[in-house]
Design a protein around this motif. Structure first.
Motif, PDB file in Angstrom:
ATOM      1  N   ASN A  16      36.047  -2.470  60.102  1.00 15.47           N
ATOM      2  CA  ASN A  16      34.695  -2.558  59.552  1.00 15.47           C
ATOM      3  C   ASN A  16      34.707  -2.504  58.024  1.00 15.47           C
ATOM      4  O   ASN A  16      33.965  -3.238  57.357  1.00 15.47           O
ATOM      5  N   THR A  17      35.535  -1.634  57.473  1.00 13.08           N
ATOM      6  CA  THR A  17      35.663  -1.580  56.011  1.00 13.08           C
ATOM      7  C   THR A  17      36.226  -2.889  55.481  1.00 13.08           C
ATOM      8  O   THR A  17      35.732  -3.442  54.482  1.00 13.08           O
ATOM      9  N   TYR A  18      37.251  -3.401  56.132  1.00 11.80           N
ATOM     10  CA  TYR A  18      37.853  -4.683  55.755  1.00 11.80           C
ATOM     11  C   TYR A  18      36.821  -5.806  55.782  1.00 11.80           C
ATOM     12  O   TYR A  18      36.709  -6.600  54.837  1.00 11.80           O
ATOM     13  N   TRP A  19      36.018  -5.865  56.853  1.00 12.85           N
ATOM     14  CA  TRP A  19      35.011  -6.917  57.015  1.00 12.85           C
ATOM     15  C   TRP A  19      33.941  -6.819  55.943  1.00 12.85           C
ATOM     16  O   TRP A  19      33.534  -7.831  55.352  1.00 12.85           O
ATOM     17  N   SER A  20      33.475  -5.628  55.659  1.00 10.78           N
ATOM     18  CA  SER A  20      32.427  -5.434  54.655  1.00 10.78           C
ATOM     19  C   SER A  20      32.893  -5.872  53.277  1.00 10.78           C
ATOM     20  O   SER A  20      32.146  -6.526  52.528  1.00 10.78           O
ATOM     21  N   ILE A  21      34.136  -5.537  52.939  1.00  9.08           N
ATOM     22  CA  ILE A  21      34.675  -5.947  51.643  1.00  9.08           C
ATOM     23  C   ILE A  21      34.798  -7.469  51.565  1.00  9.08           C
ATOM     24  O   ILE A  21      34.491  -8.081  50.529  1.00  9.08           O
ATOM     25  N   GLY A  49      34.397 -15.007  54.679  1.00  6.28           N
ATOM     26  CA  GLY A  49      34.119 -13.584  54.671  1.00  6.28           C
ATOM     27  C   GLY A  49      33.431 -13.101  55.925  1.00  6.28           C
ATOM     28  O   GLY A  49      33.578 -11.940  56.336  1.00  6.28           O
ATOM     29  N   LEU A  50      32.672 -13.982  56.562  1.00  6.59           N
ATOM     30  CA  LEU A  50      31.929 -13.627  57.776  1.00  6.59           C
ATOM     31  C   LEU A  50      32.784 -13.700  59.037  1.00  6.59           C
ATOM     32  O   LEU A  50      32.300 -13.362  60.124  1.00  6.59           O
ATOM     33  N   ARG A  51      34.018 -14.130  58.933  1.00  5.05           N
ATOM     34  CA  ARG A  51      34.879 -14.219  60.114  1.00  5.05           C
ATOM     35  C   ARG A  51      35.064 -12.856  60.778  1.00  5.05           C
ATOM     36  O   ARG A  51      34.991 -11.816  60.127  1.00  5.05           O
ATOM     37  N   PRO A  74      28.777  -3.425  59.456  1.00  2.00           N
ATOM     38  CA  PRO A  74      28.955  -3.060  58.044  1.00  2.00           C
ATOM     39  C   PRO A  74      29.252  -1.578  57.862  1.00  2.00           C
ATOM     40  O   PRO A  74      28.535  -0.720  58.396  1.00  2.00           O
ATOM     41  N   ASP A  75      30.335  -1.282  57.148  1.00  6.10           N
ATOM     42  CA  ASP A  75      30.736   0.101  56.918  1.00  6.10           C
ATOM     43  C   ASP A  75      31.728   0.110  55.758  1.00  6.10           C
ATOM     44  O   ASP A  75      32.361  -0.914  55.462  1.00  6.10           O
ATOM     45  N   PHE A  76      31.850   1.242  55.101  1.00  7.38           N
ATOM     46  CA  PHE A  76      32.832   1.340  54.014  1.00  7.38           C
ATOM     47  C   PHE A  76      33.370   2.759  53.950  1.00  7.38           C
ATOM     48  O   PHE A  76      32.615   3.717  53.788  1.00  7.38           O
ATOM     49  N   ILE A 126      40.082   4.653  53.633  1.00  4.41           N
ATOM     50  CA  ILE A 126      40.692   3.475  54.268  1.00  4.41           C
ATOM     51  C   ILE A 126      40.950   2.389  53.242  1.00  4.41           C
ATOM     52  O   ILE A 126      42.024   1.772  53.211  1.00  4.41           O
ATOM     53  N   ALA A 127      39.961   2.167  52.376  1.00  3.26           N
ATOM     54  CA  ALA A 127      40.121   1.141  51.347  1.00  3.26           C
ATOM     55  C   ALA A 127      41.273   1.476  50.413  1.00  3.26           C
ATOM     56  O   ALA A 127      42.066   0.605  50.035  1.00  3.26           O
TER      57      ALA A 127
END
Length: 477
Positions: A72-77, A120-122, A191-193, A197-198
């Motif tokens: 989720n963090t990866y996707w949001s970024i 990015g939306l993948r 969506p999450d951050f 993790i980042a």
């Protein structure tokens, strides 16, 4: 090895469709049309590479089998990155067009700017395709875009015979892959951050960012120089020559990096096993790369006349130089996965930076003097020396092998390919057939027969060991 079969099929079909599309469109469009798309993609790729944080590579390298907590963090970024890139590209499009002296590039770049957001939306779950070596799923994901690109580009070309065939096909392919990513993998992001993790991902990914940035300048800096110093038509000729002459090396490199890196990562604590896997990978790579590259260099004049027509003949010497460069890159593609698997992606950054500096010192004056041929010669020359000897030294050190064994492995296909090249050159000089396409087919068939015979002799008489490697490869199907 089974994953390698799927990766091979995927890359052959993907690149085959792309090259077939280019060959067809080359008869309908002009080199300048290809150059306009080249300007847009050059700009897009620059921003993508310089902003690539390398999180997907970090997730693949992560020893844990389950990385759901990271996704989720990866996707949001990635979404934020896509939005930012799309906005920047739309705003700077006129400036880019002015830099290259091609006002027609402005609307092209603004449409191409949609693609970072689509990517990015993948579904971030697609990282498991490579991490778990699930390349049958990667096949569906990749080919959804390839088929869409082919269909859309040809349809628009028939209707408009303009650069928009290339542009709309490219955008449609990324849209198709975005949709396919959710159809093929069941993960559903939200969506999450998470700062921790980042930070964890960035520890590995920062070197991938540096590597991507440096190798963009190395691999496409020559395109920028040509677009700036020469013209869109020259850039179109240069890029099409590169795509065809470097195709075998490019596909081999993609297969090696996509399969070898995750496979090597599982062997990072067992150097003897890693060394054995490296030599099997090298053997399969060079038995294909050598004859393909030598063959392209030899038949380039006949190939261009048969496939593209006489308007494209200025790209023949570029194809010949790039074929040799592609061979060396295919060999080098077996090294970088070893370094990444051993946690040394910094080797790639440092070597790339050194290579970039040396290339930058010579490419502008050489291109001014000799045009696109000079640019290709500069890129090849810098890799031959001083970069390649350092590459070889580092991989020998990494897998704890010897230069003698490495050279022995390379010598068999090298000799067989040179024999093949000599025969094909002789035939090309003596043949006089009524149809140039028939002449091309005869040259390719003769070259294949000579190479196959030489390989058979080496295997049976000199105990090369290729049969065992290929038997392992075939047994995995």
């Amino acid at each position: 090895m089974k994953s390698g079969i799927w990766a091979t099929i995927t890359n052959i079909l993907d690149r085959g469709l792309q090259l077939l599309m280019i060959a067809i469109l080359a008869r309908m469009l002009t080199p300048a049309d290809f150059g306009l798309l080249g300007i847009a993609l050059l700009t897009l790729t620059a921003f993508k590479r310089f902003s690539n944080i390398g999180f997907d590579q970090a997730l693949i390298q992560n020893a844990s089998g389950n990385v759901d907590d990271y996704l989720n963090t990866y996707w949001s970024i990635e979404i934020l990155r896509g939005l930012l890139l799309a906005g920047i590209l739309a705003l700077i499009a006129p400036l880019v067009a002015g830099f290259f002296g091609e006002p027609r590039a402005t609307p092209v770049l603004r449409v191409i700017a949609l693609t970072p957001l689509l990517l990015g939306l993948r579904n971030p779950g697609i990282v498991y395709f490579k991490k778990n070596l699930e390349f049958h799923k990667q096949f569906v994901y990749t080919m959804s875009g390839s088929v869409t690109n082919f269909a859309v580009a040809l349809s628009v070309a028939l209707a408009t015979q303009s650069v928009w065939a290339l542009v709309l096909g490219y955008v449609a392919s990324d849209a198709a892959r975005m949709l396919a990513s959710y159809a093929v993998h069941g993960y559903r992001p939200w969506p999450d951050f998470d700062v921790e993790i980042a930070r964890d991902l960035f520890g590995f990914g920062k070197w991938i960012t540096g590597s991507e940035s440096v190798y963009f300048l190395i691999n496409q800096g020559d395109d920028a120089v040509i677009g700036w110093l020469l013209s869109a038509a020259s850039l179109g000729l240069y890029q099409v020559a590169y795509q065809f002459a470097k195709a075998p090396a490019t596909e081999i490199s993609q297969i090696i990096s996509s399969v070898a890196f995750p496979a090597y990562s599982k062997l990072q604590d067992d150097i003897p096993a890693l060394r054995s896997a490296f030599y099997q990978t090298l053997q399969v790579t060079i038995v294909i790369a050598f004859p393909a590259s030598v063959g392209i260099a030899v038949v380039a004049p006949t190939f261009v006349k048969a496939v593209f027509g006489t308007d494209w003949l200025p790209m023949v010497p570029v194809m010949q130089l790039v074929a040799v460069y592609g061979l060396l890159i295919a060999l080098g593609s077996t090294y970088s996965p070893v370094w990444k698997a051993l946690g040394r992606p910094d080797y790639m950054v440092k070597l790339g930076a050194f290579r970039l500096v040396v290339t930058a010192l010579i490419i502008v004056p050489v291109t001014r003097e000799f045009g696109i041929v000079g640019a290709a010669a500069a890129v090849l020359g810098v890799y031959v020396f001083p970069v390649m000897p350092i590459d070889v030294y580092l991989v020998i050190k990494s897998v704890e092998t010897s230069l003698g064994r490495l050279l022995r492995e390379v010598s068999y296909p090298a000799v067989a390919s040179l024999l093949m090249g000599g025969v094909v050159l002789w035939l090309q000089a003596t043949l006089s057939l009524p149809w140039v396409f028939l002449e091309l087919l005869v040259l390719v068939a003769a070259g294949g027969a000579v190479y196959g015979t030489a390989v058979l002799v080496f295997e049976t008489q000199l105990n090369w060991g290729l049969r065992e490697t290929l038997r392992n490869f075939a047994g995995a199907i």
